[in-house]
Design a protein around this motif. Structure first.
Motif, short mmCIF file in Angstrom:
data_model
loop_
_atom_site.label_atom_id
_atom_site.label_comp_id
_atom_site.label_asym_id
_atom_site.label_seq_id
_atom_site.Cartn_x
_atom_site.Cartn_y
_atom_site.Cartn_z
N VAL A 103 9.68 23.26 58.26
CA VAL A 103 10.06 23.02 56.86
C VAL A 103 11.48 23.51 56.60
O VAL A 103 12.27 22.84 55.93
CB VAL A 103 9.06 23.72 55.92
CG1 VAL A 103 9.55 23.67 54.47
CG2 VAL A 103 7.68 23.06 56.02
N ASP A 104 11.80 24.70 57.16
CA ASP A 104 13.16 25.21 57.00
C ASP A 104 14.18 24.27 57.61
O ASP A 104 15.25 24.03 57.02
CB ASP A 104 13.27 26.60 57.65
CG ASP A 104 12.53 27.67 56.84
OD1 ASP A 104 12.28 27.43 55.64
OD2 ASP A 104 12.20 28.72 57.42
N ASP A 105 13.84 23.76 58.79
CA ASP A 105 14.75 22.81 59.43
C ASP A 105 14.94 21.57 58.55
O ASP A 105 16.06 21.06 58.38
CB ASP A 105 14.23 22.42 60.81
CG ASP A 105 14.29 23.58 61.79
OD1 ASP A 105 15.06 24.53 61.54
OD2 ASP A 105 13.55 23.55 62.80
N ASN A 106 13.82 21.06 58.02
CA ASN A 106 13.90 19.86 57.18
C ASN A 106 14.70 20.13 55.91
O ASN A 106 15.48 19.29 55.44
CB ASN A 106 12.50 19.37 56.82
CG ASN A 106 11.75 18.85 58.03
OD1 ASN A 106 12.39 18.34 58.97
ND2 ASN A 106 10.43 18.94 58.04
N ILE A 107 14.47 21.34 55.33
CA ILE A 107 15.22 21.69 54.13
C ILE A 107 16.72 21.78 54.44
O ILE A 107 17.58 21.33 53.67
CB ILE A 107 14.71 23.02 53.54
CG1 ILE A 107 13.29 22.83 52.96
CG2 ILE A 107 15.64 23.54 52.46
CD1 ILE A 107 12.64 24.10 52.49
N GLY A 108 17.04 22.37 55.60
CA GLY A 108 18.44 22.45 56.00
C GLY A 108 19.07 21.08 56.16
O GLY A 108 20.20 20.84 55.69
N LYS A 109 18.32 20.19 56.80
CA LYS A 109 18.83 18.82 56.96
C LYS A 109 19.01 18.15 55.60
O LYS A 109 19.99 17.45 55.35
CB LYS A 109 17.87 18.00 57.83
CG LYS A 109 17.82 18.45 59.29
CD LYS A 109 16.83 17.64 60.07
CE LYS A 109 16.75 18.09 61.51
NZ LYS A 109 15.74 17.32 62.29
N SER A 110 18.03 18.36 54.71
CA SER A 110 18.11 17.75 53.38
C SER A 110 19.33 18.28 52.61
O SER A 110 20.02 17.53 51.92
CB SER A 110 16.83 18.04 52.60
OG SER A 110 15.70 17.48 53.25
N ARG A 111 19.57 19.59 52.75
CA ARG A 111 20.73 20.17 52.08
C ARG A 111 22.03 19.56 52.61
O ARG A 111 22.95 19.26 51.83
CB ARG A 111 20.74 21.69 52.29
CG ARG A 111 19.71 22.43 51.43
CD ARG A 111 19.74 23.90 51.74
NE ARG A 111 18.79 24.63 50.87
CZ ARG A 111 18.55 25.93 51.01
NH1 ARG A 111 19.16 26.64 51.96
NH2 ARG A 111 17.70 26.53 50.18
#
Length: 221
Positions: free
Chosen positions: A175-183
Motif C-alpha cells: 500500500v505504501d508503494d502504491n501510495i508513493g506511486k500515486s503521489r
C-alpha cells in the motif's frame, strides 16, 4: 500398571482362591476321587503358573518406576503358588493313611491355607494401593499431555498470528508503494496542469493583444 497385567492378576487371584478351596476339599477324599481332584488341582496350578509367566513378561516391559512394584508383587504370587503346590503334595501323599490325612487337614493345611489367605488379603490391599498410585500417575501423565497439547496449540496460534502479521506488514508495504506511486503521478499531473495553465494564459494574452491591435488599426485608420 498396564491393564493387561491387572487382567492377569485378577485371573490369578481367582484361580488361587479356587485352588485353596479345592485343596481343602481334597484332604477329605481317598482313592480315585482323590486322584481326580488332585489332577484337577494340578491343572489349575499349571494355569496359574502360566499367568505368573505372563505377568512376569508384562511387568518387565513396564517403565522402571512401575516395574519394581510389579516384580515385588510377583514374588508374593510365586510364594503363594509354592504354598499351593506344597498343599497339593501333602494332600496326595498324606492320604495314604487316614491318620496322616486327619493330621494334614487339622494342622498343615490349616496353616498353609491360612497363610495363603493372609497373603491374598495383603496382596489385594497392596494391589489396591498400587492401583490408586498408578491412577494418580496416569492422571498426572494425562494432565501433562493435555498441558503439552495446550502449549502446542498456543504455539500454533502464535505462529498463525505471526504469519498474519507478516502478511499484513507486506500488504502495508505494498500500500505504501502504491501510495508513493500515486503521489508521484499526482505530482506530475499537477505540474503538467500548471504548465498548461501558463501556456493557456500566454495564448489568451496573445489573442487579446492581437484583438487590440486589430481594433486599433480598424478605428484609427
Amino acid at each position: 500398571m498396564g491393564e493387561v497385567f491387572e487382567g492377569y492378576e485378577r485371573q490369578y487371584c481367582e484361580i488361587s482362591a479356587s485352588l485353596a478351596r479345592k485343596c481343602t476339599a481334597a484332604s477329605a477324599l481317598q482313592g480315585e476321587k482323590l486322584k481326580q481332584k488332585a489332577s484337577e488341582i494340578k491343572s489349575g496350578i499349571d494355569g496359574a503358573e502360566g499367568l505368573i509367566r505372563n505377568m512376569d513378561l508384562e511387568a518387565r516391559n513396564q517403565q522402571p518406576s512401575v516395574r519394581a512394584g510389579l516384580l515385588a508383587k510377583l514374588r508374593e504370587y510365586k510364594s503363594d503358588l509354592n504354598n499351593l503346590k506344597g498343599a497339593l503334595k501333602r494332600v496326595t501323599t498324606g492320604n495314604t493313611q487316614q491318620g496322616s490325612r486327619e493330621e494334614l487337614l487339622e494342622s498343615g493345611m490349616a496353616e498353609t491355607l491360612g497363610v495363603s489367605a493372609d497373603q491374598k488379603s495383603r496382596l489385594l490391599r497392596t494391589t489396591e494401593k498400587q492401583n490408586q498410585t498408578t491412577d494418580r500417575i496416569r492422571d498426572s501423565h494425562r494432565t501433562m499431555l493435555e498441558t503439552e497439547d495446550l502449549g502446542v496449540s498456543l504455539l500454533q496460534d502464535l505462529h498463525q498470528q505471526r504469519q498474519r502479521l507478516i502478511h499484513a506488514h507486506d500488504t502495508l508495504d505494498n500500500v505504501d508503494d502504491n501510495i508513493g506511486k500515486s503521489r508521484r503521478i499526482m505530482g506530475a499531473m499537477v505540474r503538467r496542469m500548471d504548465r498548461n495553465k501558463w501556456i493557456i494564459g500566454f495564448i489568451i494574452t496573445l489573442l487579446v493583444l492581437a484583438i487590440l491591435v486589430i481594433l486599433y488599426f480598424k478605428f484609427v485608420h
